[in-house]
Scaffold this active site. Structure first.
Site, PDB file in Angstrom:
ATOM      1  CB  SER A  26       2.741   2.180   6.323  1.00  0.00           C
ATOM      2  OG  SER A  26       1.377   2.058   7.069  1.00  0.00           O
ATOM      3  CG  HIS A  51      -0.739   0.337   2.709  1.00  0.00           C
ATOM      4  ND1 HIS A  51       0.014  -0.578   3.374  1.00  0.00           N
ATOM      5  CD2 HIS A  51      -0.636   1.494   3.068  1.00  0.00           C
ATOM      6  CE1 HIS A  51       0.259   0.246   4.570  1.00  0.00           C
ATOM      7  NE2 HIS A  51       0.015   1.394   4.389  1.00  0.00           N
ATOM      8  CG  ASP A 111       0.054  -3.874   2.712  1.00  0.00           C
ATOM      9  OD1 ASP A 111       0.508  -3.453   1.692  1.00  0.00           O
ATOM     10  OD2 ASP A 111      -0.446  -3.123   3.541  1.00  0.00           O
TER      11      ASP A 111
HETATM   12  C1  4AZ Z   1      -1.560   3.832   8.757  1.00  0.00           C
HETATM   13  O1  4AZ Z   1      -2.226   4.618   8.874  1.00  0.00           O
HETATM   14  C2  4AZ Z   1      -1.437   2.821   9.988  1.00  0.00           C
HETATM   15  N1  4AZ Z   1      -1.487   0.380  14.346  1.00  0.00           N
HETATM   16  C3  4AZ Z   1      -0.410   1.933  10.042  1.00  0.00           C
HETATM   17  C4  4AZ Z   1      -0.580   1.031  11.168  1.00  0.00           C
HETATM   18  C5  4AZ Z   1      -1.373   0.936  11.971  1.00  0.00           C
HETATM   19  C6  4AZ Z   1      -2.430   1.875  11.888  1.00  0.00           C
HETATM   20  C7  4AZ Z   1      -2.459   2.963  10.929  1.00  0.00           C
HETATM   21  C8  4AZ Z   1      -1.331   0.110  13.037  1.00  0.00           C
HETATM   22  O2  4AZ Z   1      -0.604   3.710   7.924  1.00  0.00           O
END
Ligand code: 4AZ
Length: 277
Positions: free
Chosen positions: A214, A74, A121
């Protein structure tokens, strides 16, 4: 993956919004500690090209081979190799520029099943020069599930955004120690979009990955002390929301593991076979 979780929880969207806004402001690597001793040297910062450090950071990643970075699919949506660069070998992505490397990218490979399913992902980024300033992290192998058992000790790290009124990317790497949540418990905790076959959950009271983390690694140590990557930061319902663990792409799902090792030429007979990688 905001869109997916939003869709999955449409019925409880109002509840979710209330929880997210009242319990925790979005803040990345919620809780945890700053990392200043290079101990997670496999960490990579994926950045917009030409914008170094905090200015360009938008996702995390991990060094898995001399020329390959593992990240989340993503993170790579609508992204071309010429759009991005990868910084490695730095805890502080602003002040450590004299060390480590900033690498150009010539290939991005997204897991073939991601686009249709929103699962799997995982993506790989190929850089144009050998990574000589950062070690690779090993991958948890299929069936090597000890680090996914309920309560297993794991760590997640990143330069995710912190919110002080407006979003700020911290320059210093942060990490937080979390515990694996077994698949059956993650399902019952109500993450309706959760896919047990391709995802793994982890949580800690007041600690979590968040936006901007992420693509970064969730990792632990095997019984022999070897550090291995178990997950890829993927999504969650807010961050550190009690009862809603963070969700990670599952590195040792056979399809994801095969995608990584085949694309990056890891393992099997190609590992030392002189194949360029
Ligand atoms: C995000 O918004 C995101 N707690 C990534 C990881 C998590 C929550 C949101 C996991 O990219």
């Amino acid at each position: 993956m905001r869109s997916r979780i939003t869709a999955a929880l449409a019925a409880t969207a109002a509840f979710a919004a209330a929880v997210v806004s009242t319990i925790h402001p979005a803040e990345a690597i919620v809780g945890g500690y700053q990392v200043t001793d290079d101990r997670f040297g496999f960490m990579a910062s994926i950045q917009s090209k030409g914008q170094n450090g905090t200015a360009g950071h938008f996702c995390g990643g991990s060094v898995i081979a001399k020329r390959w970075i593992l990240t989340a699919a993503h993170c790579m949506v609508d992204t071309r190799p010429g759009d991005i660069q990868v910084a490695v070998g730095r805890d502080n992505i602003d002040t450590d520029v004299a060390q480590g490397q900033t690498l150009a990218v010539d290939r991005i490979v997204v897991h073939p099943r991601y686009e249709d399913t929103g699962t799997h992902d995982a993506a790989l980024i190929h850089v144009t020069a050998d990574i000589t300033t950062a070690p690779a992290i090993a991958l948890a192998a299929p069936g090597q599930d000890s680090l996914e058992q309920q309560g297993a000790r794991l760590t997640v790290a990143g330069w995710g955004t912190e919110f002080f009124g407006s979003p700020v990317v911290p320059a210093q790497l942060k990490a937080v120690d979390v515990r694996a949540v077994a698949d059956e418990n993650c399902v019952t905790n109500g993450l309706m979009g959760f896919q047990a076959a391709t995802e793994v959950c982890a949580e800690e009271l007041g600690g979590d990955s968040c936006q901007g983390d992420s693509g970064g690694p969730l990792f632990g140590r095997l019984a022999d002390g070897r550090r291995v990557q178990v997950g890829i930061v993927s999504y969650g319902l807010g961050c550190a929301t009690p009862g809603f663990p963070g969700v990670y792409g599952e590195v040792n799902n056979p399809s994801i593991h095969n995608f990584i090792t085949t694309t990056a030429g890891l393992g099997g007979t190609t590992a030392t076979g002189g194949k360029k990688r």
